[in-house]
Design a protein around this motif. Structure first.
Motif, short mmCIF file in Angstrom:
data_model
loop_
_atom_site.label_atom_id
_atom_site.label_comp_id
_atom_site.label_asym_id
_atom_site.label_seq_id
_atom_site.Cartn_x
_atom_site.Cartn_y
_atom_site.Cartn_z
N ILE A 217 0.85 -1.20 0.00
CA ILE A 217 0.00 0.00 0.00
C ILE A 217 0.88 1.24 0.00
O ILE A 217 1.87 1.32 0.73
N LYS A 218 0.50 2.22 -0.81
CA LYS A 218 1.24 3.49 -0.89
C LYS A 218 0.30 4.63 -0.51
O LYS A 218 -0.74 4.85 -1.14
N LEU A 219 0.69 5.38 0.55
CA LEU A 219 -0.05 6.57 0.97
C LEU A 219 0.82 7.81 0.80
O LEU A 219 2.05 7.72 0.86
N LEU A 220 0.17 8.95 0.67
CA LEU A 220 0.88 10.22 0.58
C LEU A 220 0.52 11.06 1.80
O LEU A 220 -0.59 11.54 1.93
N SER A 221 1.49 11.20 2.70
CA SER A 221 1.27 11.86 3.99
C SER A 221 1.41 13.37 3.91
O SER A 221 0.90 14.08 4.76
N THR A 222 2.11 13.85 2.88
CA THR A 222 2.32 15.30 2.73
C THR A 222 2.08 15.67 1.27
O THR A 222 1.88 14.81 0.41
N GLY A 223 2.15 16.97 1.00
CA GLY A 223 2.11 17.43 -0.37
C GLY A 223 3.31 16.95 -1.16
O GLY A 223 4.19 16.27 -0.63
N ALA A 224 3.34 17.31 -2.44
CA ALA A 224 4.37 16.76 -3.33
C ALA A 224 5.06 17.87 -4.12
O ALA A 224 4.56 18.99 -4.22
N HIS A 259 4.82 8.29 1.30
CA HIS A 259 5.45 9.48 0.73
C HIS A 259 5.37 10.60 1.77
O HIS A 259 4.29 10.90 2.29
N ALA A 260 6.51 11.21 2.08
CA ALA A 260 6.51 12.33 3.04
C ALA A 260 7.73 13.20 2.82
O ALA A 260 8.86 12.71 2.85
N HIS A 261 7.49 14.48 2.61
CA HIS A 261 8.57 15.47 2.54
C HIS A 261 8.70 16.22 3.87
O HIS A 261 9.80 16.37 4.40
#
Length: 431
Positions: A217-224, A259-261
């Motif tokens: 599973i791939k989640l995006l925790s922050t903007g990109a 994903h997290a920046h």
């Protein structure tokens, strides 16, 4: 007439039985590789003059005193350095023609079928570069990666072993959504498949992805960075939503990559139990300590900045990216020195797929030893995927995923940019 029909049926049945007998009783091919040097990634050593004995798809034995059976095919790699097939833990093979994707809006100019077919060369060039396995990190057109994986597994096309996410799970208007369109534009289902806005919606998406064939599973925790109307410093999923994803994924035996920046987005992902944090540019000392405590892997794509700044990109992407690259490279070195688990992840597709292997030199430049960089792309990466018992090192019982270079990558890591021999599961794809 009846007798002739009976004979015909008997002949067909006998032929079928003979084929089945041959298939079931055919001995597996035996191959012996004579290797000049072998990189033992499990023990961090370079071994001299090794014999790698293969039977079918797997390694049967390895050592300096292995006896070569009569009739075995012999591959002479005695002038080369041999190592396990490389693994990229953050790729995007199924997004179509890389040259068309500097701006995600170009996904709207092609059908999903076009993008899937454009991805066929991505798979082949990735394998030929020495990467025999990828953990794919999501697609704009949902489930294209599942189709690409399955086509490779069935032998329709050539490519690395793929573990796929199926789609991004993202908030409405988030980093994984096709944002920047006018509000009255209605997008096709596959471009908003993964949108979720509560813990229960996140759980539903995980269940759907598990049903539709995702391996993780791939989640995006922050903007990109490479998303219109996004902000890499923004927080998107809440801690509760991230925890719901990890909990639900565990029910299906799946791991979660996040994903997290932004700093807090990284910490939220670690605390939620993510297997890995992707990018992690703005990681601070507390987040590094948390990652080490929780055993969380970092996938820090420190090469692709060369392409973000080096290719023509939309102005807002360049503004998002400003200052992040140098911070990521500094923090990469801090994480390495702190002993955080590190895997090789390139964000392939940002740069041309053939260039993913150029990241090794950057990993060494910014803090790793050559052996650590190789381990990140072999035994560490296999551990992150959860398949260290199947690949990631050269050991009896594992798949015969083997690559070779002419020189010594421990002395010159850039040798990995010029792989001259590639084998996946006992089949040679480059020699």
């Amino acid at each position: 007439m009846r007798f002739r029909a009976f004979l015909l049926v008997l002949m067909i049945s006998s032929c079928g039985a003979g084929v089945r007998s041959q298939e079931s009783g055919a001995p597996e091919a035996v191959t012996a590789i004579e290797a000049g040097k072998v990189i033992d990634v499990e023990n961090g050593k370079v071994l001299e003059k090794q014999i790698i004995l293969l039977r079918g798809k797997k390694i049967e034995a390895i050592g300096s005193d292995v006896k070569i059976p009569a009739g075995a095919k012999i591959l002479n790699l005695s002038a080369k350095t041999v190592l396990p097939g490389l693994i990229d833990c953050h790729s995007h093979l199924a997004d179509g023609d890389q040259a068309q994707n500097a701006d995600p809006f170009n996904q709207l100019r092609r059908t999903a079928s076009q993008i899937a077919l454009e991805s066929v060369p991505n798979a082949r060039v990735t394998l030929e570069s020495g990467i025999t396995t990828v953990r794919d990190a999501g697609v704009y057109r949902a489930l294209n990666d599942v189709a690409l994986r399955d086509a490779i597994n069935k032998g329709y096309i050539i490519g690395p072993r793929m573990f796929v996410a199926g789609a991004y799970i993202t908030i409405t208007g988030g980093a994984g959504a096709m944002t920047g369109q006018a509000p009255d534009i209605k997008l096709p289902w596959d471009l908003h498949y993964g949108e979720a806005n509560s813990p229960w919606e996140v759980r539903q998406k995980v269940r759907q992805l598990a049903h539709d064939g995702a391996n993780h599973i791939k989640l995006l925790s922050t903007g990109a960075v490479l998303t219109h109307d996004s902000n890499p410093n923004s927080l998107e999923f809440t801690p509760e939503e991230l925890q719901a994803a990890v909990s639900e994924a565990k029910n299906f035996g799946l791991r979660v990559m996040v994903h997290a920046h932004a700093t807090e987005g990284i910490k939220n992902a670690i605390r939620a139990g993510a297997a890995s944090v992707e990018h992690a540019e703005l990681v601070d000392d507390e987040a590094i300590a948390l990652a080490k405590e929780h055993g969380t892997y970092f996938d820090m794509d420190i090469y692709d900045e060369e392409c973000i700044q080096g290719e023509k990109r939309p102005d807002d992407f360049l503004e998002h990216d400003r200052g992040l690259a140098q911070m990521q490279r500094i923090n990469f070195g801090k994480a390495v020195r702190a002993g955080v688990k590190m895997a090789f992840g390139t964000d392939s597709g940002v740069c041309p797929y053939k260039d993913s292997v150029k990241q090794f030199a950057f990993m060494v430049k910014y803090g790793m030893t050559p052996m650590q960089a190789i381990q990140a792309a072999t035994i560490n990466a296999a551990d992150l995927i959860g398949r260290a018992d199947q690949f990631g090192s050269l050991r009896a019982g594992k798949f015969a995923d083997i690559v070779a270079v002419d020189g010594d990558p421990i002395a010159d890591i850039r040798q990995l940019e010029h792989v001259t021999f590639v084998m996946k599961e006992g089949v040679i794809y480059k020699q």
